[in-house]
Design an enzyme around this catalytic site. Structure first.
Site, PDB file in Angstrom:
ATOM      1  N   ARG A   1       0.843  -1.157  -0.137  1.00 28.07           N
ATOM      2  CA  ARG A   1      -0.080   0.021  -0.075  1.00 28.07           C
ATOM      3  C   ARG A   1       0.873   1.228   0.084  1.00 28.07           C
ATOM      4  O   ARG A   1       2.280   1.105   0.168  1.00 28.07           O
ATOM      5  CB  ARG A   1      -0.775   0.096   1.262  1.00 28.07           C
ATOM      6  CG  ARG A   1      -0.109  -0.113   2.572  1.00 28.07           C
ATOM      7  CD  ARG A   1      -1.154   0.061   3.764  1.00 28.07           C
ATOM      8  NE  ARG A   1      -0.424  -0.107   5.014  1.00 28.07           N
ATOM      9  CZ  ARG A   1      -0.757  -0.188   6.289  1.00 28.07           C
ATOM     10  NH1 ARG A   1      -2.075  -0.152   6.304  1.00 28.07           N
ATOM     11  NH2 ARG A   1      -0.081  -0.041   7.119  1.00 28.07           N
TER      12      ARG A   1
ATOM     13  N   CYS B   1       2.805   8.432  -5.923  1.00 30.02           N
ATOM     14  CA  CYS B   1       3.325   9.686  -5.718  1.00 30.02           C
ATOM     15  C   CYS B   1       2.532  10.696  -5.261  1.00 30.02           C
ATOM     16  O   CYS B   1       1.417  10.556  -5.999  1.00 30.02           O
ATOM     17  CB  CYS B   1       4.170   9.776  -7.220  1.00 30.02           C
ATOM     18  SG  CYS B   1       4.400  11.659  -7.350  1.00 30.02           S
TER      19      CYS B   1
ATOM     20  N   ASN C   1      -4.199   7.316   4.825  1.00 32.56           N
ATOM     21  CA  ASN C   1      -4.051   6.700   6.070  1.00 32.56           C
ATOM     22  C   ASN C   1      -2.459   6.633   6.241  1.00 32.56           C
ATOM     23  O   ASN C   1      -1.551   6.507   5.413  1.00 32.56           O
ATOM     24  CB  ASN C   1      -4.332   5.084   5.923  1.00 32.56           C
ATOM     25  CG  ASN C   1      -4.201   4.339   7.141  1.00 32.56           C
ATOM     26  OD1 ASN C   1      -5.137   4.398   7.958  1.00 32.56           O
ATOM     27  ND2 ASN C   1      -3.064   3.779   7.251  1.00 32.56           N
ATOM     28  N   GLU C   2      -2.115   7.373   7.519  1.00 32.17           N
ATOM     29  CA  GLU C   2      -0.609   7.406   7.987  1.00 32.17           C
ATOM     30  C   GLU C   2       0.259   7.887   6.634  1.00 32.17           C
ATOM     31  O   GLU C   2       1.275   7.280   5.962  1.00 32.17           O
ATOM     32  CB  GLU C   2      -0.189   6.148   8.453  1.00 32.17           C
ATOM     33  CG  GLU C   2      -0.848   5.840   9.675  1.00 32.17           C
ATOM     34  CD  GLU C   2      -0.394   4.542  10.357  1.00 32.17           C
ATOM     35  OE1 GLU C   2       0.496   3.905   9.731  1.00 32.17           O
ATOM     36  OE2 GLU C   2      -0.501   4.406  11.590  1.00 32.17           O
TER      37      GLU C   2
ATOM     38  N   CYS D   1       9.020  10.629  -2.489  1.00 33.26           N
ATOM     39  CA  CYS D   1       9.044  10.091  -3.795  1.00 33.26           C
ATOM     40  C   CYS D   1      10.161  10.895  -4.756  1.00 33.26           C
ATOM     41  O   CYS D   1      10.085  12.226  -4.355  1.00 33.26           O
ATOM     42  CB  CYS D   1       7.480  10.201  -4.624  1.00 33.26           C
ATOM     43  SG  CYS D   1       7.589   9.765  -6.241  1.00 33.26           S
TER      44      CYS D   1
ATOM     45  N   CYS E   1      10.432  10.727  -8.175  1.00 31.16           N
ATOM     46  CA  CYS E   1      10.240  10.754  -9.683  1.00 31.16           C
ATOM     47  C   CYS E   1      10.311  11.899 -10.298  1.00 31.16           C
ATOM     48  O   CYS E   1      10.511  13.008  -9.983  1.00 31.16           O
ATOM     49  CB  CYS E   1       8.810   9.984  -9.570  1.00 31.16           C
ATOM     50  SG  CYS E   1       7.280  11.246  -9.631  1.00 31.16           S
TER      51      CYS E   1
ATOM     52  N   CYS F   1       7.962  14.666  -9.452  1.00 31.13           N
ATOM     53  CA  CYS F   1       8.510  15.353  -8.200  1.00 31.13           C
ATOM     54  C   CYS F   1       9.525  16.235  -8.537  1.00 31.13           C
ATOM     55  O   CYS F   1       9.662  17.282  -7.851  1.00 31.13           O
ATOM     56  CB  CYS F   1       8.630  14.173  -7.242  1.00 31.13           C
ATOM     57  SG  CYS F   1       7.040  13.592  -6.313  1.00 31.13           S
TER      58      CYS F   1
ATOM     59  N   GLU G   1      -6.267   4.498  16.277  1.00 23.58           N
ATOM     60  CA  GLU G   1      -6.070   3.253  16.342  1.00 23.58           C
ATOM     61  C   GLU G   1      -5.312   2.750  17.489  1.00 23.58           C
ATOM     62  O   GLU G   1      -4.111   3.315  17.947  1.00 23.58           O
ATOM     63  CB  GLU G   1      -4.994   2.894  14.975  1.00 23.58           C
ATOM     64  CG  GLU G   1      -5.454   2.794  13.862  1.00 23.58           C
ATOM     65  CD  GLU G   1      -4.779   2.453  12.678  1.00 23.58           C
ATOM     66  OE1 GLU G   1      -3.844   1.783  12.940  1.00 23.58           O
ATOM     67  OE2 GLU G   1      -5.023   2.670  11.309  1.00 23.58           O
TER      68      GLU G   1
ATOM     69  N   TRP H   1       3.031  -8.438  11.809  1.00 25.56           N
ATOM     70  CA  TRP H   1       2.777  -8.724  10.316  1.00 25.56           C
ATOM     71  C   TRP H   1       3.604 -10.361  10.292  1.00 25.56           C
ATOM     72  O   TRP H   1       2.833 -11.478  10.133  1.00 25.56           O
ATOM     73  CB  TRP H   1       3.630  -7.899   9.427  1.00 25.56           C
ATOM     74  CG  TRP H   1       2.776  -6.446   9.362  1.00 25.56           C
ATOM     75  CD1 TRP H   1       1.713  -6.229  10.326  1.00 25.56           C
ATOM     76  CD2 TRP H   1       3.076  -5.415   8.321  1.00 25.56           C
ATOM     77  NE1 TRP H   1       1.216  -4.772   9.783  1.00 25.56           N
ATOM     78  CE2 TRP H   1       2.117  -4.683   8.642  1.00 25.56           C
ATOM     79  CE3 TRP H   1       3.587  -5.620   7.312  1.00 25.56           C
ATOM     80  CZ2 TRP H   1       2.006  -3.487   8.082  1.00 25.56           C
ATOM     81  CZ3 TRP H   1       3.810  -4.281   6.589  1.00 25.56           C
ATOM     82  CH2 TRP H   1       2.924  -3.134   6.619  1.00 25.56           C
TER      83      TRP H   1
HETATM   84  C1  GLA Z   1      -1.018   1.435  11.099  1.00 25.57           C
HETATM   85  C2  GLA Z   1      -2.223   1.278   9.879  1.00 25.57           C
HETATM   86  C3  GLA Z   1      -3.227   0.487  10.070  1.00 25.57           C
HETATM   87  C4  GLA Z   1      -2.469  -0.918  10.280  1.00 25.57           C
HETATM   88  C5  GLA Z   1      -1.773  -0.917  11.536  1.00 25.57           C
HETATM   89  C6  GLA Z   1      -1.110  -2.200  11.981  1.00 25.57           C
HETATM   90  O1  GLA Z   1      -1.046   1.787  12.034  1.00 25.57           O
HETATM   91  O2  GLA Z   1      -2.753   2.746   9.774  1.00 25.57           O
HETATM   92  O3  GLA Z   1      -3.871   0.447   8.724  1.00 25.57           O
HETATM   93  O4  GLA Z   1      -1.746  -1.194   9.451  1.00 25.57           O
HETATM   94  O5  GLA Z   1      -0.757   0.110  11.547  1.00 25.57           O
HETATM   95  O6  GLA Z   1      -0.055  -2.623  11.012  1.00 25.57           O
HETATM   96 ZN    ZN Z   2       6.881  11.497  -7.364  1.00 24.79          ZN
END
Ligand code: GLA
Ligand code: ZN
Length: 671
Positions: free
Chosen positions: A104, A108, A142-143, A148, A150, A153, A301, A309
């Site tokens: 995931r 870019c 997300n996070e 990048c 490329c 960029c 979270e 993992w």
């Molecule tokens: C991060 C992500 C989640 C998940 C957790 C656990 O905090 O935001 O999607 O991947 O880690 O790995």
């Molecule tokens: Zn880029």
């Protein structure tokens, strides 16, 4: 309403299971879920064909049990069709390799095609859910945060530099491009600092990190604007990664969001036969996230079980998940969302455990959080919206962190570890701390600590000077004031623009290897009892210019030379600590300083007991958290009310291991 819930992935489970999940959530006191932040493939199974039916059904099932939702915009995880059709969207890594599909965050952040697809999915989502009562807000992406390198960029970086410097002459001058013949005569010649280019010009490298940070801020803003347009009443947040993450300037990323939320994974680790959880590191994360907007936050979270993992971390001991979640609240969380509801049977995170195990049956962890849900029904309203008030601030600078990534100065130096040591010394004394940006207002703090404030511009230096002038106490540590905004070393004796406030200059410095031990000895009258502390990593040999010497080095050619000084300046004072030390050094120094400044701890308590406070108007809320495995006796203030059982506290009470009490001062005027 105090928001309490879980990160839920209905798309990963058969629809027949959803009502049971919703029922169990309700029974646990949950009223919110975060949904769908990785569900782009299900929302747009092929280009331009949107399907939100499944999500509508999931939302309805949850809402039937009184549960509302924050939806994630799904851009952290683009579908295979998109990336196959547009492989130029894949990020180019620092080593010059293109990311390939399979994980995931492979995009870019500057790519115009990715922006187009982002606009389409976010607009479709926002328009579809604008009037759904089940949806209260959004988490963007997300996070975020991978760099990048490329060609897109690179050309955007060149444009960014044009805006920042106006002319090549100016840019060449501040970067000092005479060095190694790097004088640029056309904007298109400017490279990105790929690893294949070797050690880059520090000015270019710092600007590139700022540029990447600005790129994500802009990418997020594009989404914020679309959501605000369609859903003006919804909350908008992003899930940040706490203190440890330093890829983006989080103050900038937080600016236009309604709310900061972050991902809190205490996990813990084995140190030989002892399990260590480091509650101070978590507390620092919370205080940093609260400081991004100087307001309460959510934990989006919150750890729900063993994490993993490929490798599985130690199982949180009975009581710990609840304790950690209350610690979040103690530091300013107004919403707790557990990651994740149920452990995935498939995918990379098969061992990242949720509240329920793979089989989906409620067990110990579910029951523990269910207990917390019942407690929050009693105490949530009293807590929610109350705020933390600190008289001590730690100033953290992302520019300095970026500069240390480029040049760590010493192989053993880590900014985050250094700040954690400084913080730990205050945490051990139960002193409330705000972690603030160099741009934040400092006037309310009695003590401001600016650890390794490496990159320092004139405006911040002037504000620090005024803060001390007006009566504040400032503490600095090595490598402060070394660099100007362009990451060039200042043309002044160190600590540069802060030398006058500190009443010292750095005559020489010595960069130590990890196995060399230096030490500092407190020699000033009244401080001798603080004894001798280890000096690590770096030693600034100080030349007083008006400052009093508090401590001196004990070994090598600079034995007896000043290591820590105190300077009266205006109505205030500045302490310069010339070495990095470990927690015990700051513990000794701050112990003396907070007494001198009359900064009280929230409560005196035995080691392993954390005491934090929030204020609901004039009402003081005390969170007394036992992070140890054993029961601990704590002297609680008389007449305070235990919010869980309504009993009035009378002096000493025993708090079981991994448990806590929440107390409120007896009346509006108390505390
Ligand atoms: C991060 C992500 C989640 C998940 C957790 C656990 O905090 O935001 O999607 O991947 O880690 O790995
Ligand atoms: Zn880029």
């Amino acid at each position: 309403m105090f928001y309490f819930g879980a990160d839920y992935y209905p798309e990963q489970w058969p629809q027949e299971r959803w009502p049971e999940d919703a029922r169990l959530m309700k029974a646990a006191g949950f009223n919110v879920v975060r949904l769908a932040e990785f569900a782009w493939s299900k929302m747009e199974p092929s280009e331009g064909k949107f399907d939100f039916n499944w999500l509508d059904r999931a939302l309805k099932t949850l809402h039937d049990q009184g549960i509302v939702a924050l939806l994630g915009t799904p851009t952290a995880s683009p579908p295979p069709w998109l990336m196959t059709n547009h492989p130029d969207i894949f990020r180019l890594r620092e080593d010059g390799l293109r990311v390939t599909y399979g994980n995931r965050c492979e995009y870019c952040p500057n790519h115009p095609t990715y922006h187009d697809f982002t606009r389409r999915i976010v607009t479709a989502l926002a328009e579809h859910y604008a009037d759904h009562p089940e949806v209260i807000g959004w988490q963007i992406d997300n996070e975020m945060g991978n760099r990048c390198y490329c060609p897109v960029c690179r050309s955007k970086f060149q444009d960014w530099l044009k805006v920042r410097y106006g002319t090549l002459e100016k840019m060449n001058a501040v970067w000092g491009t005479e060095f190694w013949s790097h004088i640029y005569t056309d904007w298109t010649q400017i490279p990105v600092p790929l690893a294949t280019g070797g050690s880059p010009n520090p000015g270019l490298a710092l600007d590139f990190r700022r540029f990447i940070s600005d790129s994500y801020v802009a990418y997020q803003q594009m989404q914020v604007d679309l959501l605000r347009e369609a859903c003006p009443d919804h909350l908008i947040t992003h899930n940040f990664m706490g203190f440890g993450y330093e890829g983006l300037n989080y103050y900038d990323l937080a600016r236009t969001l309604d709310l900061v939320s972050w991902d809190d994974y205490p996990a813990g680790f084995w140190l030989k036969d002892r399990r260590v959880t480091e509650p101070e590191a978590l507390a620092l994360g919370h205080d940093t996230m609260r400081g991004l907007k100087h307001q309460n936050f959510w934990v989006m979270e919150q750890q729900a079980g063993p994490s993993g993992w490929e490798i599985v971390s130690p199982t949180p001991r009975p009581g710990e998940l609840r304790l950690w979640a209350y610690q979040s609240i103690a530091h300013g969380a107004d919403g707790i969302v557990f990651f994740r509801w149920r452990t995935a049977r498939y995918g990379t995170e098969q061992y990242w455990h949720g509240l329920l195990d793979h089989h989906g049956l409620p067990g110990r962890r579910y029951e523990e959080i269910k207990q917390m849900g019942a407690e929050l029904k009693k105490v949530g309203a009293a807590i929610q919206g109350s705020s933390v008030k600190a008289r001590v601030a730690i100033l953290q600078s992302y520019d300095s962190r970026f500069a240390f990534q480029i040049q760590p100065n010493n192989p053993s130096f880590q900014y985050s570890e250094h700040v954690t040591h400084v913080y730990h010394a205050l945490f051990n004394r139960n002193i409330a701390v705000d972690v603030i940006s160099p741009q934040a207002d400092m006037s309310n703090y009695m003590l401001v600590i600016a650890p390794a404030l490496h990159v320092l511009d004139e405006a911040v230096a002037a504000r620090l000077e005024q803060y001390v002038q007006a009566g504040g106490t400032l503490v600095l540590t090595p490598r402060s004031g070394v660099k100007d905004e362009a990451n060039a070393v200042v043309n002044l004796p160190l600590p540069g623009l802060l030398a006058e406030v500190c009443g010292i200059t750095v005559a020489e410095y010595d960069s130590l290897s990890a196995d060399i031990s230096q030490s500092v000895k407190f020699i000033a009258s009244g401080l001798k009892k603080l004894g001798t502390c280890a000096a690590r990593v770096w030693c600034d040999i100080l030349e007083p210019a008006g400052a009093q010497v508090l401590a001196a080095y004990t070994a090598d050619y600079y034995a007896g030379r000043p290591a820590i000084t105190l300077n009266q300046y205006g109505k205030g004072q500045a302490v310069y600590v010339g070495t990095f030390g470990d927690v015990s050094l700051y513990q000794a120094l701050f112990g003396w300083l907070v007494l001198k400044l009359n900064i009280p701890p929230v409560l005196n308590a035995p080691e392993g007991i954390e005491v934090a406070e929030r204020w609901q108007g004039d009402r003081r809320l005390l969170f007394v958290l036992n992070h140890t495995n054993a029961p601990q006796k704590v002297s609680l203030p008389n007449g305070y009310i235990n919010l869980m059982d309504g009993k009035v506290s009378h002096g000493e009470e025993t708090i079981p291991g991994r448990d806590l009490v929440i107390l409120a001062s007896p009346s509006e005027s108390a505390g």
